[in-house]
Design an enzyme around this catalytic site. Structure first.
Site, PDB file in Angstrom:
ATOM      1  N   TYR A   1      -9.887  14.155  -4.864  1.00  0.00           N
ATOM      2  CA  TYR A   1      -9.011  13.710  -5.945  1.00  0.00           C
ATOM      3  C   TYR A   1      -8.331  14.896  -6.632  1.00  0.00           C
ATOM      4  CZ  TYR A   1      -7.639  11.410 -10.338  1.00  0.00           C
ATOM      5  OH  TYR A   1      -6.947  10.932 -11.423  1.00  0.00           O
TER       6      TYR A   1
ATOM      7  N   ASN B   1       2.370   5.722 -10.271  1.00  0.00           N
ATOM      8  CA  ASN B   1       1.132   5.604 -11.033  1.00  0.00           C
ATOM      9  C   ASN B   1      -0.069   5.252 -10.163  1.00  0.00           C
ATOM     10  OD1 ASN B   1      -0.559   4.858 -13.573  1.00  0.00           O
ATOM     11  ND2 ASN B   1      -0.501   2.955 -12.397  1.00  0.00           N
TER      12      ASN B   1
ATOM     13  N   ILE C   1      -8.937   8.471 -20.418  1.00  0.00           N
ATOM     14  CA  ILE C   1      -8.233   7.296 -20.929  1.00  0.00           C
ATOM     15  C   ILE C   1      -9.095   6.059 -20.716  1.00  0.00           C
ATOM     16  CG2 ILE C   1      -6.153   5.886 -20.810  1.00  0.00           C
ATOM     17  CD1 ILE C   1      -5.577   8.754 -21.693  1.00  0.00           C
TER      18      ILE C   1
ATOM     19  N   ASN D   1       0.877  -1.163   0.000  1.00  0.00           N
ATOM     20  CA  ASN D   1       0.000   0.000   0.000  1.00  0.00           C
ATOM     21  C   ASN D   1       0.916   1.214   0.000  1.00  0.00           C
ATOM     22  OD1 ASN D   1      -1.589   2.197   0.679  1.00  0.00           O
ATOM     23  ND2 ASN D   1      -2.675   1.174   2.331  1.00  0.00           N
TER      24      ASN D   1
END
Length: 266
Positions: free
Chosen positions: A159, A94, A192, A67
């Site tokens: 986010y 990523n 994407i 994690n």
């Protein structure tokens, strides 16, 4: 990426077992790099990807669970890479996560999880990688951000905030590490299509996205992976502290979204 040679380089890709991360691993290996695939819960996918990469490209591939928002797990992962692969040359941060929640309904645990994975994770991994790169003569750290590091969106305040922080983190990191011959790049994808979101995109309407994106198509995982490979190579040797947007000019257009999420009480 036939003209890019990463032979002898050793790369670690967080969140590398699926989606964009898996394609990044594949493209790095195609260019000759040895690859360490990080996963959190998808061990089977990491194992399967490692087998596929070995079969296709014959490079050294290994994988390990961590994690990325947990400092002890991150340290253990880098120690595993030291033992099994050697000094790191390329780090691709990523790993990421998100949830769509109205800000007035968002719980503290929702905020913490998204910010920790998307911002704290790159910090912890970059620190471990940077300490090793400093001793080995340099390297490249690539942070996968999002067009939402500058473009706000409803339901994704945690986010967007984390990605905005990652953008500035990348810039500050590039200044602090430049004298160690360590380059830092932020790569920010737009829309994407991946195996995980393909069904959701189709349900929402792929044509809507393609009408909104000036280049006329949703991005593919290879679009991001090819950019990573180039930025990791010596061909990009004088690019440092830059933000690279891979979005078909999406963020330069007036971005439209569905009006979600509504309040729970509505």
């Amino acid at each position: 990426m036939k003209n890019i040679d990463l032979s002898g380089k050793k790369a670690l890709v967080t969140g590398g077992s699926q989606g964009i991360g898996a394609e990044i691993c594949m493209q790095l290996a195609q260019c000759g790099a040895d690859v360490f695939i990080n996963y959190n819960t998808s061990r089977d996918k990491a194992e399967e990807l490692a087998k596929e990469i070995r079969g296709r490209h014959g490079v050294n591939v290994t994988y390990g669970g961590a994690n990325v928002s947990n400092a002890k797990e991150v340290e253990a992962m880098f120690l595993q890479m030291d033992d099994e692969m050697g000094a790191i040359d390329i780090l691709v941060n990523n790993a990421g996560c998100e949830s769509v929640v109205h800000v007035l309904d968002m719980e503290e645990k929702d905020w913490d999880r998204v910010v920790d994975v998307n911002l704290k994770g790159p910090f912890l991994c970059a620190q471990q990688a940077g300490q090793r790169m400093e001793n080995s003569g340099g390297g490249v750290i690539i942070n996968i951000s999002s067009i939402h590091d500058v473009v706000p969106r409803k339901g994704l305040i945690h986010y967007c905030s984390a990605k905005a922080g990652l953008k500035m983190f990348s810039k500050c990191l590039s200044l602090e590490l430049a004298d160690k011959n360590i380059r830092v790049i932020s790569i920010a994808p737009g829309a994407i299509e991946t195996n995980m979101n393909r069904e959701e995109i189709a349900k929402f309407g792929k044509d809507k996205f393609e009408n909104w994106i000036p280049q006329g198509r949703i991005g593919e995982v290879a679009d991001v992976a090819h950019t990573v490979v180039f930025m990791a190579s010596d061909l990009a040797g004088y690019i440092n502290g830059a933000d690279i947007y891979v979005d078909g000019a999406y963020m330069n257009h007036t971005i439209q979204y569905d009006p979600r999420p509504k309040r729970k009480k509505e």
